[in-house]
Scaffold this active site. Structure first.
Site, mmCIF file in Angstrom:
data_model
loop_
_atom_site.group_PDB
_atom_site.id
_atom_site.type_symbol
_atom_site.label_atom_id
_atom_site.label_comp_id
_atom_site.label_asym_id
_atom_site.label_seq_id
_atom_site.Cartn_x
_atom_site.Cartn_y
_atom_site.Cartn_z
ATOM 1 N N ASP A 164 -11.330 16.753 -14.092
ATOM 2 C CA ASP A 164 -12.540 16.678 -13.303
ATOM 3 C C ASP A 164 -12.244 16.043 -11.948
ATOM 4 O O ASP A 164 -11.276 15.291 -11.786
ATOM 5 C CB ASP A 164 -13.603 15.853 -14.029
ATOM 6 C CG ASP A 164 -14.074 16.517 -15.306
ATOM 7 O OD1 ASP A 164 -14.115 17.762 -15.340
ATOM 8 O OD2 ASP A 164 -14.404 15.794 -16.265
ATOM 9 N N LYS A 165 -13.103 16.309 -10.987
ATOM 10 C CA LYS A 165 -12.914 15.805 -9.625
ATOM 11 C C LYS A 165 -12.633 14.314 -9.610
ATOM 12 O O LYS A 165 -11.709 13.849 -8.935
ATOM 13 C CB LYS A 165 -14.161 16.118 -8.797
ATOM 14 C CG LYS A 165 -14.136 15.520 -7.399
ATOM 15 C CD LYS A 165 -15.429 15.796 -6.654
ATOM 16 C CE LYS A 165 -15.430 15.130 -5.289
ATOM 17 N NZ LYS A 165 -16.695 15.370 -4.544
#
Length: 337
Positions: A164-165
């Protein structure tokens, strides 16, 4: 959700990226463009390429072919259509798995291992892995294409799994289609082993080692989230996470997580459902605390057999400074894991 005290097993990363696409939690992005004098008389695809320079003409031509572009309220599939000043174009920006659709962008990439077949990189928090609505440029994929032009010939520039970011840590990237196919198969067979470190809310209670099991699918009440779902009523996939307590305090707990599957947001969902949302993970009930400005999750260990040589490889990523500082603020021990 079933909690199984003390259960242990072989570790493994989850599914290939196709089952973890960022687009799974995103709607298509709509852009409206009013063409000016500079575009008057140009072909539609050329005018669009100038109006949205982060995309290649090939990607925009794909959107035209898919019926995702309208001109003055009418769908157009003809790239050679001439436009006029004052025309209004509406684009439905859809994700694509074809890395050739995106432009190379130079960026610093922390490569911890490299050979002719693959890379292992340390992704910082804040870097998006693959283009998706809201993040069409500045992603790891764009950076990989700039670093190695031949990666444009490999699907997703060789990215076989993602973080995830706002999760930091280790990723493996293939440098050829052949190696990518092997890595995808290894991931599917649980032969790529990944472990995470996480700082979570609320004091730990009970056994120091547990297994969290619960099928994960899209949250029926919030399309931006995933959730543990009832498979009798909602689509989802089985998921399993082993969690080991490393340290605890009055505010929360410091844990090590081992994936047996790799569903979207798996650790975040499982820990939140178990009553321990990640620090900084506001999407799943966490709060900004201990100085953290993002979710406190770090992929610290990656291990697998080299897909060509068969050599056993293991990599450890140092804990980012923001998580070190958070541990110190809560008086928790890092232990150098």
């Amino acid at each position: 959700m079933r909690l199984c005290p003390g259960e242990r097993g072989v570790t493994g990363e989850g599914e290939v990226l196709a089952e973890e696409e960022p687009s799974a939690l995103s709607e298509a992005e709509i852009r409206t463009i009013d063409l000016g004098v500079a575009q008057h008389g140009e072909r539609l695809d050329r005018a669009l390429a100038g109006a949205v320079p982060e995309f290649s003409r090939s990607y925009l031509q794909q959107l035209l072919e898919q019926g995702a572009i309208s001109l003055n309220g009418r769908l157009f599939a003809k790239a050679s259509q001439k436009v006029k000043a004052g025309d209004r174009v509406v684009l439905e920006m859809r994700p694509t798995l074809e890395s050739q659709s995106f432009r190379p962008e130079a960026m610093d990439i922390d490569v911890v291992y490299e050979d002719p077949h693959l890379l292992v990189i340390h992704k910082p928090a804040g870097l998006v892995v693959h283009p998706a609505p809201g993040n069409w440029s500045g992603t790891l994929l764009n950076g990989l294409m700039a670093r190695d032009p031949q990666s444009a010939q490999v699907p997703r520039a060789g990215i076989v799994h993602r973080l995830d970011k706002d999760t930091s840590g280790l990723m493996v990237v293939a440098r050829s289609r052949q190696v990518m196919d092997v890595l995808v198969r290894m991931i599917a067979q649980r032969q790529v082993h990944r472990q995470y470190l996480a700082l979570a809310h609320r004091p730990w209670q009970g056994a120091a080692s547990i297994t969290l099991e619960g099928p994960i699918g899209r949250d029926p009440r919030n399309r931006l989230r995933m959730a543990v779902v009832d498979l009798a009523n909602h689509a989802g996939k089985l998921a399993r996470t082993d969690v080991e307590l490393l340290d605890r305090c009055e505010q929360g707990c410091w844990v090590r997580c081992t994936l047996h599957t790799g569903r979207t947001h798996q650790i975040r969902v499982h820990l939140a459902t178990a009553g321990h949302p990640l620090v900084g993970d506001v999407l799943y009930g966490g709060a900004m605390a201990a100085g953290m400005k993002r979710q406190a999750l770090h992929a610290f260990r990656l291990a697998f057999a080299h897909p060509v040589s068969g050599e056993d490889l293991e990599f450890l990523a140092p804990l980012p400074q923001d998580m070190r500082a958070a541990l110190g603020e809560w008086g928790l021990g890092y232990n150098g894991l």
